[in-house]
Design an enzyme around this catalytic site. Structure first.
Site, PDB file in Angstrom:
ATOM      1  CB  CYS A  26      -1.090  -0.017   1.296  1.00  0.00           C
ATOM      2  SG  CYS A  26      -2.315   0.940   0.741  1.00  0.00           S
TER       3      CYS A  26
ATOM      4  CD  GLU B 196      -1.419  -6.128   5.232  1.00  0.00           C
ATOM      5  OE1 GLU B 196      -0.906  -6.528   3.974  1.00  0.00           O
ATOM      6  OE2 GLU B 196      -1.442  -5.098   5.585  1.00  0.00           O
TER       7      GLU B 196
ATOM      8  CG  HIS C  94      -3.809  -3.616   3.094  1.00  0.00           C
ATOM      9  ND1 HIS C  94      -2.478  -3.044   3.877  1.00  0.00           N
ATOM     10  CD2 HIS C  94      -4.076  -2.506   2.745  1.00  0.00           C
ATOM     11  CE1 HIS C  94      -2.804  -1.804   3.921  1.00  0.00           C
ATOM     12  NE2 HIS C  94      -3.457  -1.190   3.141  1.00  0.00           N
TER      13      HIS C  94
HETATM   14  N1  GLN Z   1      -1.894   6.600   2.758  1.00  0.00           N
HETATM   15  C1  GLN Z   1      -1.788   5.849   1.632  1.00  0.00           C
HETATM   16  C2  GLN Z   1      -3.424   5.950   0.933  1.00  0.00           C
HETATM   17  O1  GLN Z   1      -4.242   6.621   1.468  1.00  0.00           O
HETATM   18  C3  GLN Z   1      -1.761   4.499   2.055  1.00  0.00           C
HETATM   19  C4  GLN Z   1      -2.720   3.807   2.699  1.00  0.00           C
HETATM   20  C5  GLN Z   1      -2.228   2.594   3.188  1.00  0.00           C
HETATM   21  O2  GLN Z   1      -0.916   2.186   3.528  1.00  0.00           O
HETATM   22  N2  GLN Z   1      -3.053   1.439   3.744  1.00  0.00           N
HETATM   23  O3  GLN Z   1      -3.626   5.858  -0.301  1.00  0.00           O
END
Ligand code: GLN
Length: 556
Positions: free
Chosen positions: A402, A529, A527
């Site tokens: 992410c 995970e 994600h």
């Molecule tokens: N801050 C970034 C976004 O909003 C990544 C978010 C995250 O890592 N969950 O896109």
């Protein structure tokens, strides 16, 4: 079994928080699954946030994301999107190996919001709205509704916080009423407490437990089972003392000692007869243990306990003060390593350290791979970008998740494309090169709660990529939580310099996978995970850990 037959196991905590009630609840669920019973789990969070989505991970730990997004109808005409839930749901999914639902995370915020909005709508015309009965009724309604969603044989209900906390009181009162309404044989109360070891006298102390049980009793609640968290197994005399002072039978005092791996806890509980005890208390037939399920789980525990070697993974990030901020990532690393016969050693590094002194980057020369973590906001970001640049220069295995994937792209843009000052507009709104930018659908969004791109979505994986090699599939479902994305315009530029786009979101065609030619450097916008489970680790984590271990071997 029809829905009205669901039995309830409430789990409360005493003495202090952070005792691992989630692991206890999940382990109890596992014992019941071993017997072929179906289970589901509810977690109650007594704080006033509607969901944990806006909480700082350092304060609260990780925010978990389910496959499903829930349309929470607080009152007729008032709907809220909820997909961000407590980290305990990660524990439940990893132990119980079933998908959880966001409506099973009940917060005080949701309860009060519902009651107050219902008052405005006119549901209580003429009445004074009070904690008892209106708040407690709403709590009971939510718990019963959760039991009707799937109609499991047993619903676990973990009450967060500690007995004695003011916010917990309405939930304990609702529990007292539920026991009265449904009958003792359909609800039991498991109380998890700390039995500290006092070094000076070399003794395990039961007094804090006695006090926390007295608190419960003063609210009209008698625990049926007491689970004592302690460094070592509770000896018989300590169990007897707890039994006597806390008014529970001896066989209902269960030991929960420190373990090498939490996945062993169901076995420790089973050995003490907890599974049969629960069946007896809930008037459920004592079913025979399913040998296949038990041996598969034992095999998993063995894998965790007998690694042949280790693999060191650096995790540069922003929330390293507490390891709970990254619990699902750490568990995914551990599970992948265990799958390969290894023990993962995650090394959390606060990236402000790199900013303070770039010499600190040399710690990365002593690890086998780098996991660039998710996150929000500007603090520590330059340090994360420095870590990504380091990996690109040294061709180290790197998995960016992410924010980690977005910052990998920023690093590539600066280092390889030569775009000075390239950044995400989240970090630098005035960057000359907005290589990561707000998703177009987010431009109109002002509210912060539950408004990100959230939940499970189909991902299209491009053949011939490292991502495809890991997943061996062209379409997978993964879970998302973000507002920003890698700019397709800049990604096209990058493609000429060895950056490969490996995946797209099937629904909105945004880029959700990138990788570099000539090294194992991969970024994913989703994600993985959250879908990784100990017996079936996430394919991309597995591949990352394998490549990191190969790197370890190469380094000698
Ligand atoms: N801050 C970034 C976004 O909003 C990544 C978010 C995250 O890592 N969950 O896109």
């Amino acid at each position: 079994m029809n829905e009205s037959n669901t039995r309830f196991i409430f789990v409360t905590g005493g003495v202090l928080s952070g005792l691992g009630k989630g692991v206890v609840a999940a382990s109890i669920g596992k014992l019941l699954q071993f017997r072929g019973y179906t289970v589901d789990a509810v977690k109650i969070d007594p704080y006033l946030n509607v969901d944990p989505g806006t909480l700082n991970p350092v304060e609260h730990g990780e925010v978990f994301v389910c496959e499903d997004v829930w349309e929470f109808e607080a009152a007729p005409g008032y709907r809220f999107r909820i997909a961000e839930i407590d980290q305990d749901f990660g524990t439940y999914e990893r132990f119980l190996e079933i998908n959880m639902h966001p409506s099973n995370n009940i917060t005080s915020g949701q309860i009060y919001l519902s009651v107050i909005l219902k008052e405005r709508v006119g549901e209580f015309l003429g009445k004074t709205i009070q904690v008892i009965p209106h708040i407690t009724d709403e709590i009971k309604r939510r718990i019963l509704r959760a039991s009707q969603r799937l109609g499991p044989d047993i619903l676990l209900v973990e009450i967060g916080g500690t007995v004695g906390d003011i916010e917990v009181m309405p939930f304990l009162e609702a529990l007292r009423q539920l026991i009265l309404e449904l009958g003792k044989e359909r609800i039991i109360l498991v109380h998890v407490t700390l039995i500290p070891f006092l070094e000076t006298v070399g003794q395990l102390k039961t007094k804090p437990t006695q006090h926390s049980v007295k608190l419960l009793q003063s609210m009209g609640l008698q625990p049926d089972i007491i689970i004592g968290r302690s460094k070592v197994e509770l000896p018989d005399d300590v169990k007897e003392k707890i039994s006597l002072f806390c008014n529970v039978p001896g066989r209902a005092v269960i030991s929960d000692p420190d373990l090498e791996t939490p996945y062993e806890l169901p076995m420790i509980f089973e050995r003490q007869g907890l599974g049969d005890l629960i069946c007896d208390l809930l008037r459920l037939p004592r079913r025979r243990l399913d040998d296949r399920r038990v041996s598969e789980w034992s095999e998993l525990v063995r894998r965790f306990k007998e690694p042949a070697d280790c693999v060191r993974i650096a995790m540069p990030g922003k929330y390293c003060m507490i390891s709970d901020s990254y619990i699902s990532i750490i568990e995914a690393l551990r599970a992948s390593a265990a799958y390969l016969g290894l023990r993962a050693e995650p090394i959390l590094i606060e990236t402000e350290e790199f900013e303070r002194d770039p010499g600190n980057l040399k710690i990365l020369d002593n690890v086998d791979g780098i996991l660039l973590t998710p996150g929000f906001g500007a603090r520590g970001v330059e340090g994360m970008i420095m870590a990504a640049e380091h990996a690109i220069r040294k061709r180290m295995p790197l998995l960016g998740i992410c924010f980690g994937a977005q910052l990998l792209f920023v690093a590539f843009s600066r280092l390889v494309l030569g775009l000075r000052g390239a950044n995400s507009t989240e970090v630098d709104p005035n960057t000359p090169h907005p290589v990561v930018d707000l998703l177009s659908e987010q431009r109109e969004v002002n509210l912060k709660g539950g408004t990100m791109k959230l939940g499970g979505r189909p991902v299209r994986i491009i053949r011939g990529t490292k991502l495809h090699e890991a997943y061996r599939s062209e379409r997978v479902i993964e879970r998302f939580r973000h507002r920003y994305h890698i700019s397709p315009r800049y990604a096209e530029l990058a493609a000429e310099k060895g950056l490969v786009i490996s995946a797209y979101d099937e629904l909105d065609e945004t880029i959700c996978g990138i990788e570099l030619e000539g090294s194992w450097i991969v970024g994913v916008q989703f994600h993985p995970e959250f879908k990784s489970r100990p017996r079936t680790p996430s394919p991309i984590f597995l591949e990352f850990v394998r490549k990191s271990y190969e790197n370890r071997k190469k380094r000698g």
